[in-house]
Design a protein around this motif. Structure first.
Motif, PDB file in Angstrom:
ATOM      1  N   PHE A  29       6.444  15.092  -0.982  1.00  0.00           N
ATOM      2  CA  PHE A  29       6.732  13.828  -1.065  1.00  0.00           C
ATOM      3  C   PHE A  29       6.594  12.916   0.209  1.00  0.00           C
ATOM      4  N   GLY A  30       6.896  13.720   1.170  1.00  0.00           N
ATOM      5  CA  GLY A  30       6.894  12.814   2.382  1.00  0.00           C
ATOM      6  C   GLY A  30       5.430  12.757   2.921  1.00  0.00           C
ATOM      7  N   LEU A  31       4.470  13.676   2.767  1.00  0.00           N
ATOM      8  CA  LEU A  31       3.151  13.475   2.923  1.00  0.00           C
ATOM      9  C   LEU A  31       2.432  12.443   2.067  1.00  0.00           C
ATOM     10  N   VAL A  32       2.668  12.350   0.986  1.00  0.00           N
ATOM     11  CA  VAL A  32       2.055  11.365   0.021  1.00  0.00           C
ATOM     12  C   VAL A  32       2.683  10.016   0.479  1.00  0.00           C
ATOM     13  N   THR A  33       3.960   9.781   0.553  1.00  0.00           N
ATOM     14  CA  THR A  33       4.597   8.808   1.097  1.00  0.00           C
ATOM     15  C   THR A  33       4.025   8.178   2.196  1.00  0.00           C
ATOM     16  N   MET A  34       3.980   8.804   3.404  1.00  0.00           N
ATOM     17  CA  MET A  34       3.493   8.521   4.526  1.00  0.00           C
ATOM     18  C   MET A  34       2.170   8.226   4.601  1.00  0.00           C
ATOM     19  N   VAL A  35       1.217   8.810   3.565  1.00  0.00           N
ATOM     20  CA  VAL A  35      -0.167   8.433   3.608  1.00  0.00           C
ATOM     21  C   VAL A  35      -0.224   7.112   2.939  1.00  0.00           C
ATOM     22  N   VAL A  36       0.478   6.998   1.856  1.00  0.00           N
ATOM     23  CA  VAL A  36       0.427   5.499   1.404  1.00  0.00           C
ATOM     24  C   VAL A  36       0.977   4.432   2.043  1.00  0.00           C
ATOM     25  N   PHE A  37       2.070   4.552   2.953  1.00  0.00           N
ATOM     26  CA  PHE A  37       2.581   3.719   3.869  1.00  0.00           C
ATOM     27  C   PHE A  37       1.714   3.309   4.999  1.00  0.00           C
ATOM     28  N   ALA A  38       0.828   4.344   5.402  1.00  0.00           N
ATOM     29  CA  ALA A  38      -0.008   4.258   6.383  1.00  0.00           C
ATOM     30  C   ALA A  38      -1.317   3.446   6.101  1.00  0.00           C
ATOM     31  N   VAL A  39      -1.617   3.794   4.943  1.00  0.00           N
ATOM     32  CA  VAL A  39      -2.773   2.905   4.334  1.00  0.00           C
ATOM     33  C   VAL A  39      -2.289   1.346   4.257  1.00  0.00           C
ATOM     34  N   LEU A  40      -1.295   1.084   3.503  1.00  0.00           N
ATOM     35  CA  LEU A  40      -0.643  -0.284   3.403  1.00  0.00           C
ATOM     36  C   LEU A  40      -0.442  -0.919   4.895  1.00  0.00           C
ATOM     37  N   ALA A  41       0.121  -0.173   5.702  1.00  0.00           N
ATOM     38  CA  ALA A  41       0.391  -0.835   6.889  1.00  0.00           C
ATOM     39  C   ALA A  41      -1.047  -1.499   7.713  1.00  0.00           C
ATOM     40  N   VAL A  42      -1.949  -0.366   7.582  1.00  0.00           N
ATOM     41  CA  VAL A  42      -3.180  -0.741   8.246  1.00  0.00           C
ATOM     42  C   VAL A  42      -3.916  -1.972   7.542  1.00  0.00           C
ATOM     43  N   TRP A  43      -3.707  -1.877   6.171  1.00  0.00           N
ATOM     44  CA  TRP A  43      -4.070  -2.937   5.261  1.00  0.00           C
ATOM     45  C   TRP A  43      -3.531  -4.193   5.624  1.00  0.00           C
ATOM     46  N   ALA A  44      -2.409  -4.375   5.881  1.00  0.00           N
ATOM     47  CA  ALA A  44      -1.485  -5.425   6.124  1.00  0.00           C
ATOM     48  C   ALA A  44      -1.563  -5.976   7.565  1.00  0.00           C
ATOM     49  N   GLY A  45      -2.312  -5.225   8.438  1.00  0.00           N
ATOM     50  CA  GLY A  45      -2.541  -5.428   9.712  1.00  0.00           C
ATOM     51  C   GLY A  45      -1.661  -4.922  10.856  1.00  0.00           C
ATOM     52  N   VAL A  46      -0.737  -4.338  10.604  1.00  0.00           N
ATOM     53  CA  VAL A  46       0.334  -3.801  11.230  1.00  0.00           C
ATOM     54  C   VAL A  46      -0.126  -2.184  11.726  1.00  0.00           C
ATOM     55  N   VAL A  47      -0.959  -2.088  12.579  1.00  0.00           N
ATOM     56  CA  VAL A  47      -1.744  -1.029  12.981  1.00  0.00           C
ATOM     57  C   VAL A  47      -0.851   0.006  13.566  1.00  0.00           C
ATOM     58  N   TRP A  48       0.115  -0.476  14.477  1.00  0.00           N
ATOM     59  CA  TRP A  48       1.098   0.233  15.219  1.00  0.00           C
ATOM     60  C   TRP A  48       1.882   1.214  14.268  1.00  0.00           C
TER      61      TRP A  48
END
Length: 87
Positions: A29-48
């Protein structure tokens, strides 16, 4: 040699030190959640934030490997035993 439990742990084969199956579900669950959040954060422009989430995803993936190795060792130590989610 991989053991199902770390040495000097307070568990036995009958009563495990940690609930490996539950840890497996939570790490997945943590792996899937963090991958989704990482993609959404990069897509939103919050690269860090995307990088931080990607690092957590890598930690969850490593944890999945460790858990699988311990589950395999547990199966070798007690073949044919059925384990529920919480043991």
């Amino acid at each position: 040699m991989t053991r199902s439990q770390p040495r000097r742990a307070r568990g036995t084969v009958g009563h495990a030190y940690s609930a490996l199956n539950l840890r497996l579900v939570l790490a997945g669950f943590g792996l899937v959640t963090m991958v989704v959040f990482a993609v959404l954060a990069v897509w939103a422009g919050v690269v860090w934030l995307g990088v931080v989430c990607a690092i957590f995803a890598v930690v969850a993936a490593v944890d999945l490997v460790v858990i699988q190795r311990r589950r395999a060792a547990r199966r070798r130590e007690s073949p044919g035993a059925r384990h529920s989610l919480f043991e």
